[in-house]
Design a protein around this motif. Sequence first.
Motif, PDB file in Angstrom:
ATOM      1  N   ARG A   3     109.830  13.236  32.280  1.00  0.00           N
ATOM      2  CA  ARG A   3     109.791  12.211  31.238  1.00  0.00           C
ATOM      3  C   ARG A   3     110.956  11.256  31.437  1.00  0.00           C
ATOM      4  O   ARG A   3     112.084  11.691  31.629  1.00  0.00           O
ATOM      5  CB  ARG A   3     109.814  12.874  29.870  1.00  0.00           C
ATOM      6  N   ILE A   5     113.617   8.385  30.346  1.00  0.00           N
ATOM      7  CA  ILE A   5     114.374   7.919  29.193  1.00  0.00           C
ATOM      8  C   ILE A   5     115.258   6.750  29.620  1.00  0.00           C
ATOM      9  O   ILE A   5     115.873   6.791  30.682  1.00  0.00           O
ATOM     10  CB  ILE A   5     115.258   9.051  28.621  1.00  0.00           C
ATOM     11  N   HIS A  48     109.261   6.948  28.428  1.00  0.00           N
ATOM     12  CA  HIS A  48     108.693   7.757  27.352  1.00  0.00           C
ATOM     13  C   HIS A  48     109.523   7.594  26.088  1.00  0.00           C
ATOM     14  O   HIS A  48     109.006   7.696  24.978  1.00  0.00           O
ATOM     15  CB  HIS A  48     108.662   9.237  27.744  1.00  0.00           C
ATOM     16  N   MET A  49     110.843   7.349  26.295  1.00  0.00           N
ATOM     17  CA  MET A  49     111.740   7.241  25.154  1.00  0.00           C
ATOM     18  C   MET A  49     112.877   6.276  25.469  1.00  0.00           C
ATOM     19  O   MET A  49     113.342   6.217  26.595  1.00  0.00           O
ATOM     20  CB  MET A  49     112.331   8.612  24.824  1.00  0.00           C
ATOM     21  N   PRO A  76     107.035   3.361  23.741  1.00  0.00           N
ATOM     22  CA  PRO A  76     107.948   4.507  23.860  1.00  0.00           C
ATOM     23  C   PRO A  76     108.420   5.000  22.497  1.00  0.00           C
ATOM     24  O   PRO A  76     108.404   4.252  21.518  1.00  0.00           O
ATOM     25  CB  PRO A  76     109.129   3.897  24.635  1.00  0.00           C
ATOM     26  N   ALA A  77     108.838   6.252  22.451  1.00  0.00           N
ATOM     27  CA  ALA A  77     109.524   6.760  21.262  1.00  0.00           C
ATOM     28  C   ALA A  77     110.888   6.084  21.248  1.00  0.00           C
ATOM     29  O   ALA A  77     111.433   5.751  22.298  1.00  0.00           O
ATOM     30  CB  ALA A  77     109.675   8.274  21.364  1.00  0.00           C
ATOM     31  N   ASP A  97     112.252   5.713  15.504  1.00  0.00           N
ATOM     32  CA  ASP A  97     111.550   6.940  15.111  1.00  0.00           C
ATOM     33  C   ASP A  97     112.544   7.972  14.592  1.00  0.00           C
ATOM     34  O   ASP A  97     112.216   8.804  13.765  1.00  0.00           O
ATOM     35  CB  ASP A  97     110.792   7.520  16.309  1.00  0.00           C
ATOM     36  N   LEU A 113     115.282  15.623  20.385  1.00  0.00           N
ATOM     37  CA  LEU A 113     114.578  14.729  21.315  1.00  0.00           C
ATOM     38  C   LEU A 113     113.238  15.322  21.747  1.00  0.00           C
ATOM     39  O   LEU A 113     112.230  14.612  21.816  1.00  0.00           O
ATOM     40  CB  LEU A 113     115.446  14.425  22.542  1.00  0.00           C
ATOM     41  N   LEU A 117     109.651  13.620  20.987  1.00  0.00           N
ATOM     42  CA  LEU A 117     108.693  13.258  22.042  1.00  0.00           C
ATOM     43  C   LEU A 117     107.311  13.851  21.763  1.00  0.00           C
ATOM     44  O   LEU A 117     106.300  13.176  21.911  1.00  0.00           O
ATOM     45  CB  LEU A 117     109.195  13.729  23.412  1.00  0.00           C
ATOM     46  N   HIS A 120     105.783  11.998  18.803  1.00  0.00           N
ATOM     47  CA  HIS A 120     105.417  10.631  19.191  1.00  0.00           C
ATOM     48  C   HIS A 120     104.154  10.620  20.062  1.00  0.00           C
ATOM     49  O   HIS A 120     103.264   9.790  19.859  1.00  0.00           O
ATOM     50  CB  HIS A 120     106.582   9.968  19.927  1.00  0.00           C
TER      51      HIS A 120
END
Length: 158
Positions: A3, A5, A48-49, A76-77, A97, A113, A117, A120
Amino acid sequence: MKRRILLVDDELAILLTLKAVLEISGFDVETAASAREAKLKIRSGQYHMIITDMRMESDYSGNEVVQAARKAPYQPAVAMLTAFPMADRGPDTPNPDKMLVKPMNTDDLLRQLEAMLVTHEDKKRKEENSFLPAASLAAKAPVAAKKKSSAKKLATAR
């Protein structure tokens, strides 16, 4: 698949420490040292975040990053990291979020986190599926009719 970030903070020590913690935990981490740099990366990359500090070049730099993340087509989150949580956020302020208050225990951070994820991604999947039934039914109708027709032919052939 790791993932991805995007970590945004103007304090190099925090940026590098969090990057190391997240990478050790299995994340692919890119960094940005300003809201301006973060916005460029959000437009050119896919994450993703996004985790952003609230106060960088200005008191509202983090809000600019959140706003850019909200406009990204890959949704993304978004988490905002701050030592100074602001109670008086205005109505035009984009909401992350999750609001993370530093300093924070790394185990707590990672747990939050991960949970964020999962939540989200579930939310994104539900939103995608809410548009799916009508289109899905329309796409499946010809297939169902074909199957029925084939079953009829098979029954009459016997």
